[in-house]
Design an enzyme around this catalytic site. Structure first.
Site, PDB file in Angstrom:
ATOM      1  N   ASN A  81     -30.947  -4.554 -13.831  1.00 34.82           N
ATOM      2  CA  ASN A  81     -30.120  -4.761 -15.008  1.00 34.82           C
ATOM      3  C   ASN A  81     -30.932  -4.616 -16.293  1.00 34.82           C
ATOM      4  O   ASN A  81     -31.968  -3.971 -16.296  1.00 34.82           O
ATOM      5  CB  ASN A  81     -29.388  -6.108 -14.930  1.00 34.82           C
ATOM      6  N   ARG A  82     -30.474  -5.228 -17.386  1.00 29.91           N
ATOM      7  CA  ARG A  82     -31.010  -4.917 -18.716  1.00 29.91           C
ATOM      8  C   ARG A  82     -31.987  -5.973 -19.235  1.00 29.91           C
ATOM      9  O   ARG A  82     -31.797  -7.167 -19.019  1.00 29.91           O
ATOM     10  CB  ARG A  82     -29.861  -4.761 -19.707  1.00 29.91           C
ATOM     11  N   HIS A 107     -32.754  -1.306 -15.164  1.00 32.75           N
ATOM     12  CA  HIS A 107     -33.009  -1.028 -13.748  1.00 32.75           C
ATOM     13  C   HIS A 107     -34.421  -0.504 -13.466  1.00 32.75           C
ATOM     14  O   HIS A 107     -34.616   0.403 -12.643  1.00 32.75           O
ATOM     15  CB  HIS A 107     -31.989  -0.045 -13.205  1.00 32.75           C
ATOM     16  N   HIS A 182     -27.913  -1.421  -5.416  1.00 28.18           N
ATOM     17  CA  HIS A 182     -26.867  -0.837  -6.258  1.00 28.18           C
ATOM     18  C   HIS A 182     -25.883  -0.011  -5.426  1.00 28.18           C
ATOM     19  O   HIS A 182     -25.450   1.069  -5.854  1.00 28.18           O
ATOM     20  CB  HIS A 182     -27.517   0.029  -7.342  1.00 28.18           C
ATOM     21  N   TYR A 184     -22.575   1.427  -4.093  1.00 30.22           N
ATOM     22  CA  TYR A 184     -21.201   1.589  -4.549  1.00 30.22           C
ATOM     23  C   TYR A 184     -20.295   1.560  -3.312  1.00 30.22           C
ATOM     24  O   TYR A 184     -20.452   2.374  -2.397  1.00 30.22           O
ATOM     25  CB  TYR A 184     -20.999   2.921  -5.254  1.00 30.22           C
ATOM     26  N   ASP A 254     -18.273  -4.737 -16.089  1.00 34.23           N
ATOM     27  CA  ASP A 254     -19.696  -4.496 -15.880  1.00 34.23           C
ATOM     28  C   ASP A 254     -20.422  -5.750 -16.361  1.00 34.23           C
ATOM     29  O   ASP A 254     -21.158  -5.716 -17.354  1.00 34.23           O
ATOM     30  CB  ASP A 254     -20.174  -3.247 -16.633  1.00 34.23           C
ATOM     31  N   GLN A 289     -23.581  -9.128 -10.458  1.00 32.25           N
ATOM     32  CA  GLN A 289     -22.974  -8.160 -11.374  1.00 32.25           C
ATOM     33  C   GLN A 289     -21.822  -7.460 -10.659  1.00 32.25           C
ATOM     34  O   GLN A 289     -22.000  -6.860  -9.601  1.00 32.25           O
ATOM     35  CB  GLN A 289     -24.010  -7.123 -11.813  1.00 32.25           C
ATOM     36  N   GLU A 317     -23.828  -6.610  -7.348  1.00 34.11           N
ATOM     37  CA  GLU A 317     -25.287  -6.678  -7.357  1.00 34.11           C
ATOM     38  C   GLU A 317     -25.734  -8.131  -7.548  1.00 34.11           C
ATOM     39  O   GLU A 317     -25.610  -8.677  -8.636  1.00 34.11           O
ATOM     40  CB  GLU A 317     -25.844  -5.809  -8.486  1.00 34.11           C
TER      41      GLU A 317
END
Length: 352
Positions: A81-82, A107, A182, A184, A254, A289, A317
């Protein structure tokens, strides 16, 4: 009992061979893991009719993972993440990381763990049969993080169709660490539809608000009375385009959810009415997340020639809250030198 087989999965641009490992359980379900990014390539589990459905987005070979963004199925690190401003303060020193998401670090940077070829080995397990261990050595200064870090993730897939990931790390300097995966998911079957018809339950009473760049500000907000209230099952598409600032900022969901309780516990439950497949998520991490695939571009061609588009997959996540280094009210992602990092996340599949 699980059996694991290996096959070639292509070669990177610099000539490194990539392998694909298939974990087949005793019931006929299978999970594919590749050594490029330690990525989950496929998850084939039975629907209500007993037929196997691949519920994970992925690529046909290593080149797909090397040449495309989106982090499909990949292990994420050193920090998922950020990180705001791509910098953090630790032990009286400011560390400037590589900037790869606006003004932020996302990431793990330009070449995070998702863009590395991991080592792999198969281990025997008396209860499970076999399990896969992937490992990576992150050198001091990689993406400008401090300290050497040894990382491993153990993948196991049992006869109850539970895919478990055990994350471990050990460093020689204090450093932030926030590992995640991550993957999907699309429980209708990868490449068949959008995920807007899935029923989602998230065991969280709060979420972390983000700014216009999806960077958490430190505000922990209640989900009650908002489109983020998944305490009871809601169809993902019902409120995703609501006129609600947090959704507008991110183009949909998100956001990090504050998972209720502590220790190893349920985090989420998702169901496809089409296939009857149910996925339950368990973790001992504090947050998760929920990303609804808002930015999937339609460019990458995935398995079977499927072109993945906006909201064709969702991610769950498990993690420390994003931007935790700048928000003292968040759980700290700092791993102390010599202290072991260990947490577990599992995705359990059934049908009804």
């Amino acid at each position: 009992m699980t059996k694991i087989t290996a096959a070639p999965f292509g070669v990177t641009k610099n000539g490194t061979e990539v392998s694909l490992y298939t974990l087949a359980n005793g019931k006929g379900a299978e999970v594919d893991i590749c050594t490029y990014g330690g990525a989950i390539v496929a998850i084939r589990v039975p629907g209500r009719d007993g037929k196997l459905v691949d519920v994970a987005l992925g690529y046909e070979d290593a080149s797909g993972y090397e040449n495309n963004g989106g982090f499909l199925g990949a292990l994420i690190g050193r920090v998922g993440n950020r990180i705001g401003g791509a910098k953090f303060d630790l032990n009286g020193k400011t560390y400037q990381l590589n900037v790869n998401d606006g003004v932020n670090h996302l990431h793990g940077g330009f070449k995070g763990f998702d863009k590395q070829v991991w080592n792999a080995r198969v281990e025997k397990d008396e209860a499970l049969g076999e399990k896969l261990v992937v490992s990576y050595f992150s050198a001091d200064g990689e993406e400008r993080y401090p300290g050497n870090l040894v990382v491993s993730v153990t993948y196991s897939f049992d006869d109850a169709n539970e895919l478990k990931l055990e994350y471990r790390a050990l460093g020689d300097q204090d450093t932030p660490v926030n590992l995640t995966n991550h993957c999907y998911f699309n429980l209708n079957g990868q490449g068949t539809s959008k995920i807007l018809d899935h029923e989602m339950t998230i065991f969280a009473d709060a979420y972390t608000e983000g700014d216009a760049g999806c960077l958490p500000t430190g505000v922990i907000a209640p989900v009650e009375g908002t489109p983020f209230d998944f305490k009871t099952a809601h169809v993902i598409g019902d409120r995703i385009d609501s006129d609600f600032e947090q959704l507008t900022f991110a183009g949909g969901y998100d956001h990090n959810f504050v998972i209720r309780g502590e220790g190893y516990r349920p985090a989420a439950k998702v169901k496809s009415g089409k296939t009857g497949i149910v996925m339950e998520v368990f973790t001992d991490m504090p947050g998760m997340q929920f990303y609804a695939g808002n930015m999937i571009s339609g460019d990458p061609v995935g398995k079977g020639g499927c072109v993945y588009k906006k909201r064709d997959g969702f991610c769950l996540e498990t993690q420390y809250y994003p931007n935790g280094m700048a928000c003292p009210n968040f759980p700290s992602p700092v791993l102390k030198a010599g202290e072991p990092y260990h947490f577990t996340t599992a995705y359990r599949f059934s049908a009804e």
